[in-house]
Write an enzyme that holds these catalytic residues in place. Structure first.
Site, PDB file in Angstrom:
ATOM      1  CG  ASP A 112      -8.327   4.643  -4.661  1.00  0.00           C
ATOM      2  OD1 ASP A 112      -8.297   4.561  -6.490  1.00  0.00           O
ATOM      3  OD2 ASP A 112      -7.690   5.457  -4.427  1.00  0.00           O
ATOM      4  N   GLY A 113     -10.255   0.459  -3.181  1.00  0.00           N
ATOM      5  CA  GLY A 113     -10.919  -0.186  -2.708  1.00  0.00           C
ATOM      6  C   GLY A 113     -11.059  -1.991  -3.336  1.00  0.00           C
ATOM      7  CG  ASN A 154      -1.127   1.606  -3.351  1.00  0.00           C
ATOM      8  OD1 ASN A 154      -0.581   1.543  -4.793  1.00  0.00           O
ATOM      9  ND2 ASN A 154      -1.738   2.156  -3.314  1.00  0.00           N
TER      10      ASN A 154
END
Length: 156
Positions: free
Chosen positions: A61-62, A134
């Site tokens: 995700d990073g 996000n």
């Protein structure tokens, strides 16, 4: 939908060294007219010279969040291939990559538009601006010299 011919692979050097990543690059190089690789650690790049059709994030995700910042600025779709642990943001996994990427390259896909956040933090002499996918997290650090080595949340 549009077929993808020019792909930017966005990853980190730790994922770039893996055999699976090399296999993906080799596979895409046979299917597309242009496949370039950008690693997060690369400071000097020429990403502004080519108009890519798709950003493929390879990692966790990073990496996906970093790739999405680039893709947002260039108005390019980003597709995540999870090579990390959980991969909440990635759409593809290693097992089904070849069959699914063929569909995407052939124009069989749906773009899911996500909202991006813009954050600005001002301090005494500087202003920091950034976009985020996000959320935006702020870390409070005490201005007191005795508290400089630790951070704390304000009491409620």
């Amino acid at each position: 939908m549009k077929k993808f011919k020019k792909i930017l692979i966005y990853t980190s050097s730790s994922f770039l060294g893996k055999k699976e990543t090399k296999d993906v690059i080799k596979y895409l190089s046979k299917k597309c007219s242009c496949v370039d690789v950008h690693t997060l650690e690369l400071k000097n790049n020429n990403l502004n010279t080519i108009k890519y059709d798709l950003v493929l994030s390879i990692g966790g995700d990073g990496v996906f969040i970093a790739a999405s910042k680039y893709a947002y600025k260039k108005s390019i779709p980003v597709l995540g291939l999870n090579f990390g642990r959980l991969g909440f943001l990635a759409d593809l996994d290693k097992k089904h990559f070849q069959s699914k990427i063929l569909e995407v390259l052939d124009g069989n896909y749906t773009i899911d538009k996500r909202a991006m956040l813009m954050g600005t933090v001002s301090s005494e002499n500087t202003v920091h601006k950034s976009i985020a996918l996000n959320d935006i997290c702020l870390l409070y650090t005490s201005p007191s010299p005795r508290d400089r080595t630790r951070s704390r949340m304000p009491s409620s």
